[in-house]
Write an enzyme that holds these catalytic residues in place. Structure first.
Site: not given
Ligand code: BG6
Length: 607
Positions: A487, A602, A480, A27, A101-102, A484, A75, A2, A503
């Protein structure tokens, strides 16, 4: 996370509060509100949704007279995003308004205690206990009431308080949530971060944990929890608003990488109690655990890789087979799922279309569904039978970091919680609890141990292909780490189970081919070491991720990334840190749009 703001001075407070809240919009939030004092009456105005709706409701503040007030962007963590749950919250006697906030970890017993004493609650939030405690402890002195209230709270809080008996004064308290005071001419302010202040005052005071502040238009007084006054020096802010939104970091992604110790702590702490793990929200699931025949974890993207990392602890501690499936695959595979299946859905946004579809498909087959979600009230959270929130706060960068590590942390907690419920805790319980409890500190160490990453990024950022290899948890983290790198830096990167190289993939290893080898599990170190030697003998350049005293790997690797020693069952949320930083700095070298990578969203809310 928040956002709070406060103002007292000679100007109308409401427009200034709204302006400050707008600066905090980045935020992320789902509701907003202000409380303004006029004469000795506090008026509260709140909305579910955007600040624009609040501005419209109070005509940009023109409809709200008064020179003293507090404001909030919420939030949601406890209680869905509704107007009733929005802050500020008002005491029953109308004397106090509070913004927060917290997370108040002990709000449930406090709520029960206050209800027993006749206080009426208007919301489901943890925050509301604060305003009723203020009413209970107020005997004519706000400062004393505030100190007594704070002494009852456990958890994290940045508080803003006004009292109708003290027109012209605002109060602020800080404990484990940022709070900054802004100094003006015949006016003073407070806010959660500099962005809300910097347009009005560049002379700020950073409150520290356990500090209280009393602001009037002429003065700012700061005191400790005993009421003793404290002198603090002011800081001159040189940032602009844009930089301030990122907390001084160049990108949201780097800010969110650095937030991970705090985000993981906020996710773990309220659940690690009395030497064990507690999930009030799973009380209805506990009696059904014994009938489970398998657990299926499903998600997309990094959330799927979080499931790959957490499955080892779940399977080992609970003694139940765990499968990890991509949601986009699961939804069309007519899976063997029934009432003896627990489906764990992981989703930062809670709005990913494939994950929602998989949830519906498996629920229709009788599965019990448990969502691990960051956004309160999101679709996955609403549709699942049970929901456990990651309290990572809003994640702005498209490529997730704190979303991933808090998801993994929740899976560790679930593994321990289910094991205890199934009477499978066994020996080593204290050691495992300690291992999970220490994760925030270990994550911080993993950040601090790798100052060489910017230089390594300069060495590796031009390579068109990078391989990540590992075994067991190291392999899950490699997945992962490779994502990273792909992407945000647009380099081609692939993760392979280290034992798989021979293999086929090893045919691709050319002279100077960079291979990132994750070597963090002592039990299989020799095996991974042999894979490192395999690729080295074919000309690869090996960047090993390991702990400092691993002499064997140190002697063969070309470059090194370090993490502190962590039980491999719980190490994924630590191992990923150097790989997040490496991807970040490689992307920076490549001049990429790190917070908004091309073609990515996102949350993918369509198929
Ligand atoms: C992708 C995001 O579109 O969706 C990733 O860029 C994310 O960061 C993936 O891991 C899954 O999204 P969510 O919101 O279901 O975790």
């Amino acid at each position: 996370m928040c956002g709070i703001v406060g103002y007292t001075g000679v100007q109308s407070a409401a427009p200034i509060l709204l302006d400050g809240l707008k600066k905090l919009e980045y935020r992320g939030y789902d509701s907003a509100g202000v409380a303004v004092m006029d004469q000795n009456v506090i008026a509260v105005h709140k909305v579910r949704g955007r600040i624009a709706a609040l501005c419209e409701k109070i005509q940009d503040g023109a409809a709200v007279p008064g020179f003293t007030g507090i404001g909030h962007t919420r939030w949601a963590t406890h209680g869905a995003p509704t107007e009733e749950n929005a802050h500020p919250h008002l005491s029953n006697d109308g004397r106090f308004a509070v913004v927060h906030n917290g997370i108040i970890e002990n709000y449930l017993p406090l709520r029960e205690e206050l209800i027993r004493e006749g206080y009426h609650f208007q919301s489901e939030t943890d925050t509301e206990v604060i305003v009723h405690l203020m009413e209970r402890y107020y005997k004519g002195n706000v400062r004393q009431a505030l100190i007594k209230t704070a002494n009852r709270l456990q958890g994290s809080y940045a508080l803003g308080v006004i009292c109708s008996e003290e027109p012209g004064r605002i109060y602020a308290v800080r404990e484990a949530s940022p709070l900054i005071l802004g100094m003006g001419v015949e006016e003073n302010f407070f806010a959660s971060d500099v962005t809300a202040l910097v347009n009005r005052s560049r002379n700020v005071i950073y409150l520290e944990d356990g500090e209280f502040a009393e602001l009037s238009k002429e003065s700012i007084r700061i005191f400790d929890c005993t009421g003793r006054q404290i002198d603090k020096k002011a800081t001159r802010i040189l940032w602009d608003v844009q930089a301030a939104e990122k907390g001084g970091y160049e990108h949201f992604m780097l800010k969110e990488i650095m937030e991970q110790p705090g985000a993981v702590k906020a996710t773990l702490a309220p659940r690690l109690k009395n030497g064990g793990v507690e999930f009030e929200e799973l009380a209805g699931l506990v009696p059904q655990l014994a009938s489970l025949r398998k657990i299926v974890i499903t998600a997309c993207g990094s959330a799927y890789y979080a499931g790959c990392a957490g499955r080892y602890a779940l399977e080992r501690l609970c003694g139940i087979p765990v499968e990890v499936e991509l949601a986009s695959e699961l939804r069309y595979s007519d899976p063997l799922i029934d009432e003896h299946t627990l489906l764990i859905l992981i989703s930062q946004s809670g709005e990913t279309a494939d994950t929602i579809a998989a949830l519906r498909e498996c629920k229709a087959k009788g599965a019990k569904t448990l969502a691990v979600v960051n956004v309160v009230g999101s679709s996955v959270a609403t549709l699942a039978d049970y929901t456990v929130y990651t309290w990572a706060g809003p994640e702005i960068a498209v490529a997730t970091t704190k979303g991933y590590t808090t998801q993994v942390a929740v899976l560790y907690l679930l593994a321990l919680f289910f094991a205890r419920c199934l009477n499978r805790a066994g020996d080593g319980w204290e050691r495992m609890i300690e291992a999970v409890q220490s994760l925030p500190r270990r994550i911080q160490q993993a950040i601090d141990m790798n100052a060489s990453i910017p230089a390594l990024a300069k060495k590796y950022h031009k390579n068109p292909d990078i391989f990540f290899i590992g075994r067991n948890t190291d392999y899950a983290v490699a997945l992962e780490g490779a994502l990273k790198m792909k992407e945000i830096s647009y380099l081609h990167a692939e993760a392979y189970a280290a034992g798989e190289l021979k293999h086929g993939t090893i045919a691709l290893i050319e002279e100077h081919q960079p291979v990132i080898a994750l070597c963090c599990n002592p039990a299989i170190m020799e095996k991974t070491l042999s894979n490192v030697v395999e690729v080295k003998s074919r000309g690869a350049e090996v960047l090993a991720l390991t702990y400092r005293d691993n002499q064997k790997i140190l002697s063969v690797a070309d470059d090194l990334l370090f993490i502190p020693r962590v039980d491999p069952l719980f190490s994924a949320a630590v191992e990923i840190l150097p790989l997040q930083l490496l991807a970040y700095y490689v992307a920076k070298e490549n001049g990429c749009d790190i917070d908004k990578p091309k073609n990515l969203a996102k949350s993918v809310t369509v198929e």
